[in-house]
Motif scaffolding. Structure first.
Motif, mmCIF file in Angstrom:
data_model
loop_
_atom_site.group_PDB
_atom_site.id
_atom_site.type_symbol
_atom_site.label_atom_id
_atom_site.label_comp_id
_atom_site.label_asym_id
_atom_site.label_seq_id
_atom_site.Cartn_x
_atom_site.Cartn_y
_atom_site.Cartn_z
ATOM 1 N N VAL A 64 4.359 12.737 2.396
ATOM 2 C CA VAL A 64 4.397 13.536 1.031
ATOM 3 C C VAL A 64 3.881 15.051 1.306
ATOM 4 N N LEU A 65 3.038 15.150 2.059
ATOM 5 C CA LEU A 65 2.433 16.585 2.488
ATOM 6 C C LEU A 65 3.606 17.302 3.049
ATOM 7 N N GLY A 66 4.131 16.757 4.164
ATOM 8 C CA GLY A 66 5.386 17.235 4.833
ATOM 9 C C GLY A 66 6.323 17.847 4.040
ATOM 10 N N TYR A 67 6.654 16.790 3.039
ATOM 11 C CA TYR A 67 8.136 17.062 2.118
ATOM 12 C C TYR A 67 7.605 17.865 0.867
ATOM 13 N N ASN A 68 6.404 18.165 0.566
ATOM 14 C CA ASN A 68 5.967 18.406 -0.740
ATOM 15 C C ASN A 68 6.659 19.857 -0.992
ATOM 16 N N LYS A 69 6.764 20.484 0.035
ATOM 17 C CA LYS A 69 7.436 22.031 -0.403
ATOM 18 C C LYS A 69 8.825 22.052 -0.587
ATOM 19 N N ARG A 70 9.588 20.622 -0.312
ATOM 20 C CA ARG A 70 10.968 20.796 -0.699
ATOM 21 C C ARG A 70 11.279 20.963 -2.256
ATOM 22 N N ASN A 71 12.367 21.654 -2.474
ATOM 23 C CA ASN A 71 12.623 21.563 -3.941
ATOM 24 C C ASN A 71 13.763 20.668 -4.549
ATOM 25 N N SER A 115 5.840 18.460 -7.339
ATOM 26 C CA SER A 115 6.308 19.503 -8.364
ATOM 27 C C SER A 115 8.104 18.934 -8.286
ATOM 28 N N ALA A 116 8.719 18.932 -7.081
ATOM 29 C CA ALA A 116 10.176 18.570 -7.201
ATOM 30 C C ALA A 116 10.476 17.205 -8.065
ATOM 31 N N PHE A 117 9.545 16.407 -8.137
ATOM 32 C CA PHE A 117 9.764 15.111 -8.766
ATOM 33 C C PHE A 117 9.617 15.198 -10.389
ATOM 34 N N GLN A 118 8.244 16.056 -10.514
ATOM 35 C CA GLN A 118 7.960 16.611 -11.923
ATOM 36 C C GLN A 118 9.105 17.299 -12.635
ATOM 37 N N ARG A 119 9.582 17.992 -11.902
ATOM 38 C CA ARG A 119 11.008 18.965 -12.386
ATOM 39 C C ARG A 119 11.835 18.018 -12.812
ATOM 40 N N ARG A 120 12.371 17.061 -12.114
ATOM 41 C CA ARG A 120 13.551 16.264 -12.086
ATOM 42 C C ARG A 120 13.332 15.181 -13.164
ATOM 43 N N TYR A 121 11.974 14.578 -13.379
ATOM 44 C CA TYR A 121 12.096 13.514 -14.257
ATOM 45 C C TYR A 121 10.867 13.839 -15.254
ATOM 46 N N GLY A 122 10.263 14.880 -15.122
ATOM 47 C CA GLY A 122 9.226 15.453 -16.056
ATOM 48 C C GLY A 122 9.480 15.883 -17.324
ATOM 49 N N VAL A 123 8.351 16.326 -18.316
ATOM 50 C CA VAL A 123 8.565 17.329 -19.430
ATOM 51 C C VAL A 123 7.858 18.387 -19.335
ATOM 52 N N SER A 162 0.789 -1.092 0.085
ATOM 53 C CA SER A 162 -0.066 -0.114 -0.197
ATOM 54 C C SER A 162 0.884 1.239 -0.174
ATOM 55 N N PHE A 163 1.712 1.163 0.987
ATOM 56 C CA PHE A 163 2.781 2.347 0.837
ATOM 57 C C PHE A 163 3.386 2.766 -0.286
ATOM 58 N N ASP A 164 3.876 1.743 -0.985
ATOM 59 C CA ASP A 164 4.687 2.133 -2.068
ATOM 60 C C ASP A 164 3.773 2.351 -3.407
ATOM 61 N N MET A 165 2.489 1.871 -3.412
ATOM 62 C CA MET A 165 1.598 2.101 -4.304
ATOM 63 C C MET A 165 1.077 3.660 -4.385
ATOM 64 N N PHE A 166 0.913 4.098 -3.198
ATOM 65 C CA PHE A 166 0.542 5.286 -3.118
ATOM 66 C C PHE A 166 1.471 6.202 -2.997
ATOM 67 N N LEU A 167 2.819 5.876 -2.790
ATOM 68 C CA LEU A 167 3.714 6.749 -2.941
ATOM 69 C C LEU A 167 4.075 7.218 -4.410
ATOM 70 N N ASN A 168 4.025 6.337 -5.273
ATOM 71 C CA ASN A 168 4.114 6.464 -6.702
ATOM 72 C C ASN A 168 3.018 7.321 -7.064
ATOM 73 N N GLY A 169 1.874 7.262 -6.671
ATOM 74 C CA GLY A 169 0.873 8.027 -6.926
ATOM 75 C C GLY A 169 0.916 9.481 -6.721
ATOM 76 N N ASN A 170 1.531 9.645 -5.659
ATOM 77 C CA ASN A 170 1.829 11.064 -5.120
ATOM 78 C C ASN A 170 2.986 11.410 -5.735
ATOM 79 N N PHE A 171 4.100 10.753 -6.075
ATOM 80 C CA PHE A 171 5.244 11.297 -6.736
ATOM 81 C C PHE A 171 4.969 11.829 -8.154
ATOM 82 N N VAL A 172 3.947 11.342 -8.896
ATOM 83 C CA VAL A 172 3.833 11.897 -10.001
ATOM 84 C C VAL A 172 3.141 13.417 -10.020
ATOM 85 N N ALA A 173 2.505 13.589 -8.676
ATOM 86 C CA ALA A 173 1.906 15.144 -8.685
ATOM 87 C C ALA A 173 2.899 15.944 -7.678
#
Length: 533
Positions: free
Chosen positions: A215-222, A86-94, A73-84
């Protein structure tokens, strides 16, 4: 009571090579049969609260085994949050314009699917391994492997390596999800099977709550620690669970199937039998059921799942597992991304995701009450019908001219759909799965059933990502039409094929399936305690 001594048992095991054995003396011995009758009648007479007070350790060990699911569960939801994120999107997104970034659909799907592909391998390995080593040692080895594979995901520096890490982590998930419902259903008395197997869904909710909060706690990290720290949190689960499961008793049903009667008796006592007499009656009841099933076939193998009445049981198990993907559950798995696509700001989306996860936990707790009051079939049918209605309303809401009001309406509907799933379809599916298979084939049946779940989920994950993603079909809330349609198919199949097994012992279930009783007549059919079909 049996006069089988530990030395006799040891000699018996040595002569048979510690494989499946027969218990002919149970069916031929009137005293043992009377013990078996009394043991089964005692389980039928025991209420929920009485069972909890009499078997607190059984509840603890069942919950501990079910809690291993928190890692998937942890990992499934973690990936779902990563794609949303911003830091993860800037690193690996388009870039998608306006200084916004998005993870391409193919990589979203890869991240979601890789772990499930690994789990697909794991569930097929789990059946034979569990039949040989038992639930306890199989789970311990899977937890050790889980600890090792987390390193790959944590140190990943590309989407490719992260995907590989997720695939390897998925292998032990397959062991956990195959063994947890089977073990939980075998260590608790009849009255507690529904509530204890339902804790599997609660473990999913606990995992999603931890992920949402992290993810909410670390979402604002860049920087990279916005996703690496949440990945590192996976290490908080395996070692404590490994220690607890090391001290847990093996399932007495598994021990009896292996001919280890004295060890089974010790497990029964550890699980809560108050007196020596009660323990021996429970042992006789289990031996009777195991012997009846053993007469239908020898050592279990995968092909047995497709033979005779076991084919029907396998189909029901597979349909129950697969249907979890078709009634709105994938909206819950990608809740944060769904909220953003519904027009909610990123910060609000992460906050709503945390609320959604907490509400799912409450729904899981309410499912214990529902499973005590209502039958499995009733809960499944009404829960599915409710979500069908909500999913079509979601689609309609997304089809009209959009505003702030419709955005929040879609978000609220997504939360309600997840709440209904977490209180009805989700937990009761695990109960149905654990009760449907025969004792002899349970480890194999739950594994193959979960494999059916992954066969359905892997393409559905791609479809869900395609429907929601701005680089895909961008359907947003209109995906409710799709999931509402698939949920209708699930309801129809359940109405015609899903039997009611509440308050049925494993012996009674065997007889009902062997008689080929229609699904809608399972509840009304009377089985005498002395029948040995």
């Amino acid at each position: 009571m049996s006069d089988f001594t530990p030395k006799d048992e040891k000699d018996e095991l040595n002569s048979r090579g510690n494989v499946e054995v027969h218990h002919d003396e149970v069916l031929a011995n009137p005293d043992l049969m009377n013990d078996a009758f009394d043991g089964e009648n005692l389980e039928h007479e025991m209420g929920v609260w009485t069972a909890v007070k009499a078997h607190p350790w059984a509840c603890l060990w069942a919950f501990t085994m079910c809690f291993t699911i928190v890692m998937e569960s942890f990992d499934m939801f973690l990936n779902g949050n990563f794609v949303a994120q911003s830091a993860f999107q800037r690193r690996y997104g388009v870039s998608v314009g306006n200084n916004e970034w998005a993870i391409p659909t193919k990589w979203q799907s890869a991240l979601f699917q890789s772990g499930q592909c690994g789990a697909f391998v794991g569930v097929f390995l789990s059946g034979p391994v569990t039949n040989r080593l038992g639930y306890r040692w199989t789970t311990i080895l899977a937890l050790i492997f889980m600890n090792a594979t987390i390193f790959i995901s944590f140190f990943a520096d590309s989407l490719t390596v992260l995907t590989v890490g997720q695939a390897l982590e998925g292998v032990p998930w397959g062991f956990f999800i195959a063994n947890a419902p089977a073990y939980a259903s075998e260590v608790v008395p009849l009255a507690l099977r529904g509530a204890c197997t339902a804790t599997l869904q609660m473990s999913w909710s606990i995992g999603s709550i931890i992920v949402a909060a992290a993810v909410l706690g670390y979402n604002k990290r860049n920087d990279e620690w916005a996703w690496r720290i949440p990945l590192a949190l996976q290490w908080i689960f395996p070692t404590p669970l490994l220690i607890l499961i090391f001290f847990s008793p093996e399932s007495p049903w598994w021990l009896i199937r292996r001919g280890r009667k004295m060890e089974a008796l010790r497990s029964i006592k550890r699980l809560g039998s108050k007196t020596e007499e009660q323990a021996h009656k429970s042992l006789a009841m289990m031996e009777r059921t195991v012997e009846i099933e053993a007469q239908l076939g020898g050592a279990p193998n995968l092909l047995d799942l497709l033979k005779g009445t076991d084919l029907r049981r396998t189909i029901i198990t597979c349909l129950m597992y697969a249907s979890q993907n078709f009634a709105g559950n994938l909206i819950a798995n990608q809740a944060t991304f769904f909220f953003e696509q519904a027009g909610i700001s990123p910060d609000k989306a992460f906050q709503l995701n945390l609320i959604n996860s907490c509400l799912q936990f409450i729904a899981n707790a309410l499912s214990w009450i529902l499973s005590s009051w209502f039958g499995r079939r009733t809960i499944y049918l009404w829960g599915t019908a409710t979500n069908i209605t909500l999913l079509f309303i979601l689609g309609i809401c997304a089809s009209i001219p959009q505003s702030v009001t419709t955005n929040y309406a879609q978000a609220v509907l997504g939360i309600i759909i997840s709440f209904v799933f977490a209180g009805t379809l989700g937990p009761i599916s695990y109960t149905i799965i654990s009760e449907t298979s025969s004792v002899r084939l349970r480890a194999l049946s739950t594994a193959v059933g979960r494999a059916a779940y992954y066969v359905a989920e892997i393409p559905m994950i791609y479809l869900a990502s395609k429907m929601l993603n701005t680089t895909g079909w961008n359907l947003r809330g209109k995906c409710g039409y799709v999931w509402g349609g698939t949920a209708c198919v699930c309801w129809l199949m359940a109405y015609f094929f899903l039997p009611e097994l509440k308050h049925r012992s494993y012996r009674e279930s065997d007889i009902l399936f062997n008689r080929k009783v229609a699904a809608r007549k399972f509840k009304s059919t009377i089985i005498d305690v002395r029948e040995n079909e």
